[in-house]
Write an enzyme that holds these catalytic residues in place. Sequence first.
Site, mmCIF file in Angstrom:
data_model
loop_
_atom_site.group_PDB
_atom_site.id
_atom_site.type_symbol
_atom_site.label_atom_id
_atom_site.label_comp_id
_atom_site.label_asym_id
_atom_site.label_seq_id
_atom_site.Cartn_x
_atom_site.Cartn_y
_atom_site.Cartn_z
ATOM 1 N N SER A 154 4.003 -6.782 3.880
ATOM 2 C CA SER A 154 4.147 -5.335 3.662
ATOM 3 C C SER A 154 5.605 -4.892 3.518
ATOM 4 C CB SER A 154 3.510 -4.569 4.820
ATOM 5 O OG SER A 154 2.147 -4.886 4.944
HETATM 6 C C1 LIG Z 1 -0.691 -6.155 3.518
HETATM 7 S S1 LIG Z 1 -1.436 -7.675 3.876
HETATM 8 C C2 LIG Z 1 -0.567 -8.497 5.160
HETATM 9 C C3 LIG Z 1 0.296 -7.674 6.090
HETATM 10 C C4 LIG Z 1 0.727 -8.484 7.265
HETATM 11 N N1 LIG Z 1 0.601 -7.692 8.456
HETATM 12 C C5 LIG Z 1 2.105 -9.058 7.119
HETATM 13 O O1 LIG Z 1 2.973 -8.733 7.910
HETATM 14 O O2 LIG Z 1 2.305 -9.886 6.236
HETATM 15 C C6 LIG Z 1 -2.987 -7.224 4.630
HETATM 16 C C7 LIG Z 1 -3.848 -8.391 5.066
HETATM 17 O O3 LIG Z 1 -5.098 -7.871 5.544
HETATM 18 C C8 LIG Z 1 -6.058 -8.888 5.348
HETATM 19 N N2 LIG Z 1 -7.392 -8.303 5.542
HETATM 20 C C9 LIG Z 1 -8.110 -7.488 4.728
HETATM 21 N N3 LIG Z 1 -9.276 -7.160 5.313
HETATM 22 C C10 LIG Z 1 -9.287 -7.767 6.537
HETATM 23 C C11 LIG Z 1 -10.207 -7.806 7.625
HETATM 24 N N4 LIG Z 1 -11.376 -7.139 7.610
HETATM 25 N N5 LIG Z 1 -9.887 -8.520 8.727
HETATM 26 C C12 LIG Z 1 -8.721 -9.197 8.787
HETATM 27 N N6 LIG Z 1 -7.806 -9.210 7.796
HETATM 28 C C13 LIG Z 1 -8.084 -8.493 6.682
HETATM 29 C C14 LIG Z 1 -5.744 -9.404 3.947
HETATM 30 O O4 LIG Z 1 -6.281 -10.672 3.723
HETATM 31 C C15 LIG Z 1 -4.201 -9.410 4.001
HETATM 32 O O5 LIG Z 1 -3.680 -10.659 4.370
#
Ligand SMILES: C[S@@+](CC[C@H](N)C(=O)[O-])C[C@H]1O[C@@H](n2cnc3c(N)ncnc32)[C@H](O)[C@@H]1O
Length: 191
Positions: free
Chosen positions: A45
């Site tokens: 992000s």
């Molecule tokens: C913006 S990205 C990663 C942000 C992360 N916090 C970082 O610092 O890199 C959001 C993540 O949410 C995950 N995601 C989406 N739906 C999800 C769910 N229901 N449970 C867990 N992870 C989920 C996606 O696979 C993705 O890796």
Amino acid sequence: MTRRWSAQVEAALDAVPRTGFLPPSAQRSADADRPLPIGHDQTNSQPSTVAAMLDLLDARPGHRVLDVGAGSGWTTALLAHLVGPTGRVLGVERVPELVVWGAANLAATHQPWAEIRPATPGTIGLPDEGPFDRILVSAGAAQLPTDLVDQLGPDGVLVIPVAGEMLRLQRRGVGLGTTRHGRYAFVPLIR
Ligand SMILES: C[S@@+](CC[C@H](N)C(=O)[O-])C[C@H]1O[C@@H](n2cnc3c(N)ncnc32)[C@H](O)[C@@H]1O
């Protein structure tokens, strides 16, 4: 990135550099204040967004924290720094390859009170591990997931983008206080 965060969030950003949570091809862009690709159609992000969310979350030493959408592991590691060794951080991630890679990135920060687990399809968060003092969600929900709200403990805080708007919810007795904090774009939260 212009610094305008709490001293605690600034210290966490200094202690846990973003570079360690990026693939080699993106590391030269680590200082850019924009989301960066981490593979699997997902992103690390935008730093100013992460800082704003951490400010809203107000995670403190000793807190038990859930990090939904752990991705690269960066937010999990930042939260681990904020709660310290008396706290606990559970990251949860739905892409299996990112669970492995994010966990390795997190392990390199030597904060064993934090870990990343695979998401269970059809479930948001880790209902068997609640309640949590703080819940951070780094993917955008179409609607507020009430099953995630149920994982909040007394006075617990949930920070989550819903329908493009950043919400901060705090449990207050049997009720819930909600404040709104601007519009953001996120990859979708997938159940
Ligand atoms: C913006 S990205 C990663 C942000 C992360 N916090 C970082 O610092 O890199 C959001 C993540 O949410 C995950 N995601 C989406 N739906 C999800 C769910 N229901 N449970 C867990 N992870 C989920 C996606 O696979 C993705 O890796």
